[in-house]
Design a protein around this motif. Structure first.
Motif, short mmCIF file in Angstrom:
data_model
loop_
_atom_site.label_atom_id
_atom_site.label_comp_id
_atom_site.label_asym_id
_atom_site.label_seq_id
_atom_site.Cartn_x
_atom_site.Cartn_y
_atom_site.Cartn_z
N ALA A 73 -8.68 0.07 0.60
CA ALA A 73 -9.85 0.60 1.31
C ALA A 73 -10.87 1.22 0.36
O ALA A 73 -12.07 1.23 0.64
N TYR A 74 -10.39 1.73 -0.77
CA TYR A 74 -11.28 2.41 -1.73
C TYR A 74 -11.13 1.74 -3.09
O TYR A 74 -10.76 2.36 -4.08
N SER A 75 -11.44 0.45 -3.11
CA SER A 75 -11.26 -0.35 -4.33
C SER A 75 -12.27 0.00 -5.41
O SER A 75 -12.07 -0.35 -6.57
N ASP A 76 -13.36 0.69 -5.04
CA ASP A 76 -14.34 1.10 -6.05
C ASP A 76 -13.91 2.37 -6.77
O ASP A 76 -14.48 2.70 -7.82
N ALA A 77 -12.96 3.09 -6.20
CA ALA A 77 -12.44 4.30 -6.85
C ALA A 77 -11.44 3.89 -7.93
O ALA A 77 -11.01 2.73 -7.98
N PRO A 78 -11.08 4.82 -8.83
CA PRO A 78 -10.08 4.48 -9.86
C PRO A 78 -8.86 3.80 -9.24
O PRO A 78 -8.35 4.24 -8.21
N ARG A 79 -8.42 2.72 -9.89
CA ARG A 79 -7.36 1.89 -9.31
C ARG A 79 -5.97 2.47 -9.58
O ARG A 79 -5.73 3.07 -10.63
N LEU A 80 -5.08 2.23 -8.64
CA LEU A 80 -3.69 2.64 -8.78
C LEU A 80 -2.78 1.48 -9.14
O LEU A 80 -1.59 1.68 -9.38
N LEU A 81 -3.34 0.27 -9.15
CA LEU A 81 -2.59 -0.92 -9.53
C LEU A 81 -3.35 -1.66 -10.61
O LEU A 81 -4.58 -1.79 -10.54
N PRO A 82 -2.64 -2.17 -11.62
CA PRO A 82 -3.30 -2.93 -12.68
C PRO A 82 -3.76 -4.30 -12.19
O PRO A 82 -3.37 -4.75 -11.10
N GLY A 83 -4.57 -4.97 -13.00
CA GLY A 83 -5.15 -6.24 -12.58
C GLY A 83 -4.20 -7.43 -12.67
O GLY A 83 -4.30 -8.36 -11.89
N ASP A 84 -3.28 -7.40 -13.60
CA ASP A 84 -2.38 -8.53 -13.84
C ASP A 84 -1.28 -8.57 -12.79
O ASP A 84 -0.69 -7.52 -12.43
N ILE A 85 -0.94 -9.74 -12.29
CA ILE A 85 0.04 -9.87 -11.21
C ILE A 85 1.42 -9.38 -11.63
O ILE A 85 2.13 -8.71 -10.85
N LEU A 86 1.85 -9.67 -12.86
CA LEU A 86 3.16 -9.21 -13.31
C LEU A 86 3.17 -7.69 -13.51
O LEU A 86 4.17 -7.03 -13.22
N ALA A 87 2.06 -7.16 -13.99
CA ALA A 87 1.95 -5.71 -14.17
C ALA A 87 2.01 -5.00 -12.81
O ALA A 87 2.67 -3.97 -12.66
N ARG A 88 1.33 -5.56 -11.81
CA ARG A 88 1.37 -4.96 -10.47
C ARG A 88 2.79 -4.97 -9.92
O ARG A 88 3.24 -4.01 -9.29
N ALA A 89 3.51 -6.08 -10.16
CA ALA A 89 4.89 -6.16 -9.69
C ALA A 89 5.75 -5.10 -10.36
O ALA A 89 6.61 -4.48 -9.70
N ARG A 90 5.55 -4.87 -11.64
CA ARG A 90 6.34 -3.87 -12.36
C ARG A 90 6.05 -2.48 -11.81
O ARG A 90 6.96 -1.67 -11.59
#
Length: 207
Positions: A73-90
């Motif tokens: 909902a607040y994707s313009d705010a600092p992100r809590l998940l990295p951009g890379d798919i494997l990084a997000r999974a980790r």
């Protein structure tokens, strides 16, 4: 945006951190035990747990769901998940491990049961929290930067730091045995979003 929260709730602590990291304005609605058990709160939140987020039409319980909502909902705010798919999974794997396999061991709701059964719940919790921290230590070792995943705060840190805070302040866990976890904790707690979200900084903190 309103967050139904309680100082003693490590789950609430997670969302207070996330709101701080994303720099989102919010209002705290303090939930004591009497309110949590009351019909009015159950009508709003059938799970009758904290935290509970109200953001316009959105009414969301469960911390991982709240964290994912805030991220989308607040994707313009600092992100809590990295951009890379494997990084997000980790990051999600670390967060899930903390939420599902470590936090329940620290749940104060277990204490009354253990006391009735004559079990030393403090020693029991120390043992199992330490055991889970051994696995978490190994999870954090690869790709470690300042935080759980690299040099940016993620959802994993939002979930991890409250349980380490509890381990130190409530269960006297020796964190020197877990240098990776200890380093992440010490780096995070220096940040305002983490420090300001801590239980002892909340108006309903009782020690």
């Amino acid at each position: 945006m309103q967050l139904y929260t309680r100082a003693a709730s490590s789950c609430s602590f997670r969302i207070r951190i996330a709101l701080g990291v994303k720099k989102l304005p919010w209002e705290a609605v303090l939930v004591d035990v009497a309110m949590q058990q009351g019909e009015k709160y159950r009508d709003l939140n059938p799970q009758a747990l904290v935290p509970f987020l109200v953001d316009g039409k959105a009414k969301i319980g469960q911390t991982l769901a709240i964290l994912e909502y805030l991220e989308e909902a607040y994707s313009d705010a600092p992100r809590l998940l990295p951009g890379d798919i494997l990084a997000r999974a980790r990051v999600r794997a670390i967060a899930s491990f903390v939420v599902a396999d470590i936090q329940p061991l620290q749940n104060t709701g277990l204490d009354d049961y253990f006391e009735k059964e004559g079990v030393n719940h403090f020693a029991w919790k120390q043992h199992w929290i330490s055991y889970r921290f051994e696995g978490l230590e190994k999870m954090l070792h690869p790709l470690q930067g300042r935080y759980s995943h690299g040099d940016n705060v993620t959802m994993a840190d939002c979930c991890l730091i409250p349980q380490v805070w509890n381990a130190i302040n409530r269960y006297s866990i020796d964190m020197s045995k877990y240098p990776a976890i200890k380093a992440v904790y010490e780096n995070c707690i220096k940040e305002a979003a983490f420090a300001n979200a801590a239980p002892d900084k909340q108006p309903d903190f009782t020690g």
